[in-house]
Design a protein around this motif. Structure first.
Motif, PDB file in Angstrom:
ATOM      1  N   GLY A   1       0.831  -1.199   0.000  1.00  0.00           N
ATOM      2  CA  GLY A   1       0.000   0.000   0.000  1.00  0.00           C
ATOM      3  C   GLY A   1       0.858   1.240   0.000  1.00  0.00           C
TER       4      GLY A   1
ATOM      5  N   ALA B   1      -3.090   4.254   2.819  1.00  0.00           N
ATOM      6  CA  ALA B   1      -3.338   2.819   2.838  1.00  0.00           C
ATOM      7  C   ALA B   1      -2.334   2.103   3.736  1.00  0.00           C
ATOM      8  CB  ALA B   1      -3.250   2.266   1.422  1.00  0.00           C
ATOM      9  N   ALA B   2      -1.088   2.581   3.750  1.00  0.00           N
ATOM     10  CA  ALA B   2      -0.080   1.948   4.587  1.00  0.00           C
ATOM     11  C   ALA B   2      -0.413   2.112   6.064  1.00  0.00           C
ATOM     12  CB  ALA B   2       1.286   2.548   4.280  1.00  0.00           C
TER      13      ALA B   2
ATOM     14  N   GLU C   1      -3.860  -1.578   4.569  1.00  0.00           N
ATOM     15  CA  GLU C   1      -4.359  -2.059   3.278  1.00  0.00           C
ATOM     16  C   GLU C   1      -3.194  -2.433   2.379  1.00  0.00           C
ATOM     17  OE1 GLU C   1      -7.996  -0.424   1.179  1.00  0.00           O
ATOM     18  OE2 GLU C   1      -7.333   1.262   2.372  1.00  0.00           O
ATOM     19  N   THR C   2      -2.314  -3.279   2.865  1.00  0.00           N
ATOM     20  CA  THR C   2      -1.130  -3.600   2.067  1.00  0.00           C
ATOM     21  C   THR C   2      -1.182  -4.996   1.493  1.00  0.00           C
ATOM     22  OG1 THR C   2       0.005  -4.375   4.054  1.00  0.00           O
ATOM     23  CG2 THR C   2       0.294  -2.072   3.463  1.00  0.00           C
TER      24      THR C   2
ATOM     25  N   GLU D   1      -3.373  -6.188  -0.677  1.00  0.00           N
ATOM     26  CA  GLU D   1      -4.088  -6.319  -1.927  1.00  0.00           C
ATOM     27  C   GLU D   1      -3.133  -6.700  -3.044  1.00  0.00           C
ATOM     28  OE1 GLU D   1      -6.714  -3.077  -2.817  1.00  0.00           O
ATOM     29  OE2 GLU D   1      -6.485  -2.337  -0.780  1.00  0.00           O
TER      30      GLU D   1
ATOM     31  N   PRO E   1      -4.437   3.059  -2.146  1.00  0.00           N
ATOM     32  CA  PRO E   1      -3.369   2.049  -2.138  1.00  0.00           C
ATOM     33  C   PRO E   1      -2.663   1.974  -3.478  1.00  0.00           C
ATOM     34  CG  PRO E   1      -5.394   1.163  -1.212  1.00  0.00           C
ATOM     35  CD  PRO E   1      -5.745   2.487  -1.804  1.00  0.00           C
ATOM     36  N   GLU E   2      -1.384   1.696  -3.445  1.00  0.00           N
ATOM     37  CA  GLU E   2      -0.591   1.697  -4.672  1.00  0.00           C
ATOM     38  C   GLU E   2      -1.121   0.715  -5.704  1.00  0.00           C
ATOM     39  OE1 GLU E   2       3.973   0.767  -6.124  1.00  0.00           O
ATOM     40  OE2 GLU E   2       3.587   1.207  -4.006  1.00  0.00           O
TER      41      GLU E   2
END
Length: 424
Positions: free
Chosen positions: A208, A212-213, A217-218, A220, A360-361
């Motif tokens: 993320g 997100a981090a 949320e990492t 995904e 998130p990235e």
């Protein structure tokens, strides 16, 4: 000593001393020069071959049309290594541009439109991959400064490159401009290729980013939902975020108003200032200078105020600038253009930076591309609508309406920051 402190204050020195940020800005400057030159020359080229104003205007549409597919192209960018997208997209564009050497008559103008459409498609894909890659390459702490300097570099090229392109076209025709643009894309591809990217560049292995981090949320995957659901993932991210939803809506509203303002510029020169059409070039030059300054200070301002306040301030400056341009004085016209040039980039920088921080990235490419579609398409629609409106309504009334609506957007953003009753 004072110079060094000032550089640190504005963040410019920090960005330029960062290897990746400096390289990336170099790539933007190089490719942006060729793009800005080609943007102007394309219309002139078509006009010179066909004599048609309508076909010349369609060159801009050919470049902008792929933006409508932004969510789908963003989803594609989220499935591919981001640096590969930047390098390959630049090389594909460079390989296509020499085809324009065949455009030597009205019968072959169609080839120019095909190349411009692919050119625009690669640009949308490039922007989506860039938005997703920059937070990792540059770092979260430099996002606002980098986005501001990127816009400054882009606007600076818009001030210089069209003049160079027009001079080259007038002397040698369109083919040398196309070749120059191709060379700039090859050079940009080389710059992007030597970027040092921390971690794995493949989206499915990316963690993320930004907020997100912080929220965990990492886990995904870069692939996320497939098919149509995957395309809509960016829109879902924007809608689900209480921070992003009002910013993107405000950006779309301001850019619609900017389209109306842009459609009025010739009427401002003629009906308000009593100047010839060539005076529009002066107004745009001043507006461009305002945009360059805005990009230089955006990062520092974003560190000192909430992003919604920064966006509201940009909308308010734009609104005031539109109103000032309705006054029948040259100084007012120039001051209004400077305010518009300073205010609009604040809105655009704020939206992009917020998206990069909040999403998130793994979904950032499609979210950024969707945000660009939602923000920029209203501008194109308003330009067309405003062109017709100028024939029916006095330009001063249009500018007054733009001022009121822009001020309302700014007030709504600030009002949204106030705690609601019953909430801590």
């Amino acid at each position: 000593m004072r110079t060094r402190i000032a550089r640190e204050t504005w963040g410019t020195g920090r960005v330029l001393r960062d290897r990746n940020a400096g390289l990336y800005l170099l790539g933007v400057v190089v490719s942006g020069f060729g793009t800005s030159a080609m943007w102007l020359v394309s219309g002139v080229w078509v006009k010179s071959l066909t004599g048609s104003d309508s076909l010349a205007a369609l060159t801009v549409f050919a470049l902008w049309a792929p933006l409508l597919a932004g969510p789908a192209l963003g989803a594609l960018a989220d499935r591919l290594p981001r640096r590969l997208v930047l390098v390959a997209g630049s090389l594909v564009t460079a390989a296509l541009l020499p085809l324009l050497l065949l455009v030597d008559s009205a019968e072959r103008v169609w080839l120019l439109f095909v190349v411009l459409f692919v050119y625009g498609t690669c640009g949308v894909l490039h922007d989506a991959a860039e938005a997703a890659l920059v937070p990792r390459v540059v770092g979260a702490g430099l996002l606002g400064d980098f986005n501001g300097l990127r816009l400054t570099a882009s606007e600076g090229m818009k001030l210089l490159a069209p003049l160079a392109g027009a001079a080259l076209f007038a002397r040698f025709g369109g083919a040398p401009v196309a070749l120059l643009d191709a060379v700039t894309f090859v050079l940009a591809a080389g710059v992007f290729a030597v970027l040092r990217i921390p971690g794995d560049d493949r989206p499915e292995r990316a963690g993320g980013a930004g907020r997100a981090a912080e929220t965990g949320e990492t886990g995904e995957t870069g692939h996320g939902p497939g098919g149509f659901a995957g395309v809509l993932e960016g829109a879902r991210r924007l809608w689900a975020s209480p921070a992003l939803r009002p910013l993107v809506a405000a950006g779309a509203a301001v850019m619609f108003l900017a389209g109306l303002n842009g459609a009025s510029v010739y009427a401002v020169a003629d009906d308000v200032l009593g100047r010839p059409p060539a005076w529009v070039g002066v107004l745009y030059a001043v507006q461009g200078a305002g945009s360059v300054l805005s990009g230089l200070v955006a990062g520092a301002l974003l560190r000192r105020m909430p992003v919604a306040v920064f966006t509201a301030a940009g909308a308010a400056l734009f609104a005031v600038g539109a109103g000032v341009r309705a006054l029948p004085y040259d100084a007012a016209g120039l001051a209004g253009s400077a305010l518009i040039g300073f205010g609009l980039p604040c809105v655009l920088i704020a939206v992009l930076t917020a998206v990069q921080r909040e999403v998130p990235e793994s979904s950032l490419g499609r979210a950024a591309a969707t945000a660009n579609t939602l923000v920029y398409v209203p501008n194109a629609l308003a330009l067309a609508f405003g062109a017709g409106l100028m024939a029916l309504v006095d330009v001063r009334a249009v500018l007054a309406a733009v001022t009121v609506a822009g001020g309302a957007v700014a007030l709504l953003l600030v009002a949204g920051l106030r705690p609601r009753p019953g909430r801590a």
